[in-house]
Write an enzyme that holds these catalytic residues in place. Structure first.
Site, PDB file in Angstrom:
ATOM      1  N   GLU A 118      44.274  73.719   8.876  1.00 58.14           N
ATOM      2  CA  GLU A 118      45.497  73.154   8.287  1.00 58.14           C
ATOM      3  C   GLU A 118      46.733  73.914   8.787  1.00 58.14           C
ATOM      4  OE1 GLU A 118      45.814  70.387   6.790  1.00 58.14           O
ATOM      5  OE2 GLU A 118      43.846  69.949   5.948  1.00 58.14           O
TER       6      GLU A 118
ATOM      7  N   TRP B 180      46.815  65.344  12.392  1.00 59.36           N
ATOM      8  CA  TRP B 180      45.482  65.805  12.004  1.00 59.36           C
ATOM      9  C   TRP B 180      44.440  65.385  13.038  1.00 59.36           C
ATOM     10  CZ3 TRP B 180      43.548  69.619   9.776  1.00 59.36           C
ATOM     11  CH2 TRP B 180      42.255  69.635   9.275  1.00 59.36           C
TER      12      TRP B 180
ATOM     13  N   TYR C  26      35.467  62.480   9.211  1.00 65.11           N
ATOM     14  CA  TYR C  26      36.050  63.488   8.325  1.00 65.11           C
ATOM     15  C   TYR C  26      36.337  62.872   6.947  1.00 65.11           C
ATOM     16  CZ  TYR C  26      39.579  66.573   6.336  1.00 65.11           C
ATOM     17  OH  TYR C  26      40.299  67.363   5.479  1.00 65.11           O
TER      18      TYR C  26
END
Length: 186
Positions: free
Chosen positions: A40, A48, A18
């Protein structure tokens, strides 16, 4: 061969992928922006890495983040999502996907695209910060405060200032790669 240096938070494989391919890369793609907005929002209160590890499950469960399909989800689909062990089973977050799809489409109708709307806050210019340490990165800024306030007025949910700051990093409106990072835009 030059050693690859990454920002300190990108430690696991999914984080590195990512970080290397998406984080801080300027995007104007509405579909990608909607995906990141939803992810998000689901991340709120979680790590995350948890979201990245469930990303493919989210794609399958949420019709590849197709906001035109999500806006039409009925209660039976929401109930199905709340039973899906592959995603985050939070009722408020699941319900917010429909609300956010509706709000997203309204913004597209008003501005021609969500990209036009969100990039308009920065006059279509990427913000490239020059942080030396991860500890320097803010959790939110005046910009994320302003965008959060505007998005809330437009009906979006799970768009607090901290979530919006992370979103701005995710879609590359803000490049917060450290100056020592191999992936820093020079």
């Amino acid at each position: 061969m030059k050693e690859i240096v990454r920002c300190g938070w990108a430690n696991k494989d999914s984080e590195r992928e990512y970080h290397d391919k998406e984080w801080g890369v300027a995007s104007h793609d509405d579909s990608y922006m909607f995906e990141m907005l939803i992810l998000e929002g689901f991340q709120a209160g979680l790590s995350w890495i948890t979201i990245l590890n469930k990303r493919e499950n989210f794609r399958k469960a949420l019709d590849n983040f197709d906001y035109n399909k999500i806006k039409d989800y009925k209660q039976d689909k929401l109930d199905e999502l709340l039973k899906n062990d592959g995603i985050i089973k939070n009722k408020l977050k699941v319900n917010s996907t429909v609300i956010n799809a509706e709000s997203f489409i309204k913004v597209q109708e008003e501005f021609g695209s969500f990209s036009n709307y969100i990039w308009g806050f920065v006059d279509n210019k990427q913000i490239v910060n020059k942080w030396k340490e991860i500890s320097e990165l803010p959790a939110k800024t005046e910009l994320s405060d302003r965008i959060s306030k505007d998005m809330k007025k437009r009906g979006f949910k799970f768009v607090g200032s901290t979530i919006i700051y992370s979103f701005l990093q995710a879609v590359g409106i803000i490049d917060d790669h450290l100056v020592t990072c191999s992936f820093k835009k020079k």
